[in-house]
Design a protein around this motif. Sequence first.
Motif, PDB file in Angstrom:
ATOM      1  N   CYS A  27       0.837  -1.213   0.000  1.00  8.50           N
ATOM      2  CA  CYS A  27       0.000   0.000   0.000  1.00  8.50           C
ATOM      3  C   CYS A  27       0.865   1.253   0.000  1.00  8.50           C
ATOM      4  O   CYS A  27       0.630   2.189  -0.784  1.00  8.50           O
ATOM      5  N   PRO A  68      -5.103   2.434   4.983  1.00  8.15           N
ATOM      6  CA  PRO A  68      -5.109   1.455   3.900  1.00  8.15           C
ATOM      7  C   PRO A  68      -5.204   0.018   4.393  1.00  8.15           C
ATOM      8  O   PRO A  68      -5.885  -0.813   3.776  1.00  8.15           O
ATOM      9  N   ALA A  71      -8.731  -0.752   5.253  1.00 14.43           N
ATOM     10  CA  ALA A  71      -9.507  -0.894   4.016  1.00 14.43           C
ATOM     11  C   ALA A  71      -9.240  -2.257   3.374  1.00 14.43           C
ATOM     12  O   ALA A  71     -10.168  -2.913   2.877  1.00 14.43           O
ATOM     13  N   CYS A  72      -7.992  -2.703   3.379  1.00  9.71           N
ATOM     14  CA  CYS A  72      -7.658  -4.005   2.795  1.00  9.71           C
ATOM     15  C   CYS A  72      -8.287  -5.149   3.583  1.00  9.71           C
ATOM     16  O   CYS A  72      -8.738  -6.147   2.999  1.00  9.71           O
ATOM     17  N   TRP A  75     -11.858  -5.291   2.636  1.00  9.00           N
ATOM     18  CA  TRP A  75     -11.952  -5.967   1.345  1.00  9.00           C
ATOM     19  C   TRP A  75     -11.872  -7.487   1.511  1.00  9.00           C
ATOM     20  O   TRP A  75     -12.634  -8.244   0.902  1.00  9.00           O
ATOM     21  N   ALA A  89      -7.040   1.013  -1.732  1.00  9.05           N
ATOM     22  CA  ALA A  89      -6.805   1.274  -0.317  1.00  9.05           C
ATOM     23  C   ALA A  89      -5.708   2.308  -0.123  1.00  9.05           C
ATOM     24  O   ALA A  89      -5.778   3.150   0.787  1.00  9.05           O
ATOM     25  N   PRO A 219     -12.525   3.448   6.965  1.00  7.08           N
ATOM     26  CA  PRO A 219     -11.735   2.635   6.043  1.00  7.08           C
ATOM     27  C   PRO A 219     -12.202   1.182   5.958  1.00  7.08           C
ATOM     28  O   PRO A 219     -12.228   0.592   4.875  1.00  7.08           O
ATOM     29  N   GLY A 223     -13.563  -0.467   2.460  1.00  3.77           N
ATOM     30  CA  GLY A 223     -13.029  -1.677   1.840  1.00  3.77           C
ATOM     31  C   GLY A 223     -14.069  -2.769   1.698  1.00  3.77           C
ATOM     32  O   GLY A 223     -14.140  -3.449   0.664  1.00  3.77           O
TER      33      GLY A 223
END
Length: 366
Positions: A27, A68, A71-72, A75, A89, A219, A223
């Motif tokens: 990221c 990030p 967010a990942c 996901w 992200a 976040p 994601g």
Amino acid sequence: MTAIMTAGVASADEAAAGWLDTVGRHCMAEAHAFVSARAAEHFSGRSEGALAETALPEFVAGGKGLRPLFACVGWRCGQPDSPAAVRAAAALELLHCFALVQDDVMDGSPLRRGRPALHVRFTRWHEEQGWAGSAARFGESAAILFGDLFLVWSEQLLRESGLAAAQLARGWRHYDVMRAELAAGQLADLVNDARALPSWDTLLDVLRRKSGNYTVRRPLEFGAALAGCGPELLARLAEYGGLLGEAFQFRDDLLGAFGDPAVTGKPAGQDLRDRKASSVVVLAAAMAGRRQQAELAELLALPAVGDDAVARWQQLIVATGARDRMGELIAERAGKALAAIDPAVVPRHAADLLAALAARCTERDR
């Protein structure tokens, strides 16, 4: 059997830590590469961009990349690993850079991540060039403009991440909420700093909007929305994120008052020097006895807070019991956050990652 179970737990923890480290590096590399390319595109060969071309990529480097990462993990609650998702992200790191640049201008912070803050670098550059006018005003103005660029580049990186239009469409609302909530929370924080210490409930409201939600909950939701996760899972992530976001900010406020400058990259007791209405200061005021309240009022009224005053303030916070109580509140919030991860709703691999991130947010020293 116990030894086997313990080994299994250790293996899961190690796997989660390894995944977070690897994805975090990816990221940050994506964010850095994107800013480097954009800075060269806009400033290479132009005299006004001589410093910007190097300063902007350098500003991105050295961050923790928490947003990030969350967010990942969001996901991964619904989709397998994806380079496009990593780039999407990474856009949140550029949003964070925007917030940091402008926050440093508003707070007059001299340092960021152990280096001169961006407005300080451009102030010095103005002085070195021997230009007319106020160097400080130039530095602040340049930093605001470059903060705006980070905001623009964040959305550009998201749009160009490689995710399908339908996937991006699911995330835009969460991205917009995150940006708007950040600005509204920052304004509320400015108001808190400009008046008498707020109540605990008012402080929590500001803390959630300015930092807690922005760091963890939004976040995660962003994601997970990109990944197409359903409302029940999003609700669990929101509960976890709200609680852990508070714990994160409580820890941040403790570091702002007691952090080691060699580790945090900021002067010792920076929040105390700025007389910020942080959670640890508000809690100390609530827990203080009569004499302690009088000393706190005296410290708040000082025209400037030097090293001696910082030491007095730190001693006062410890004496009220607020420092220890903050540690208890962090543990309580983190425990409740972990309890919100329902194994019937949150996939096991994602639950392991969320547990590892909870530890990173609450046990960090910078």
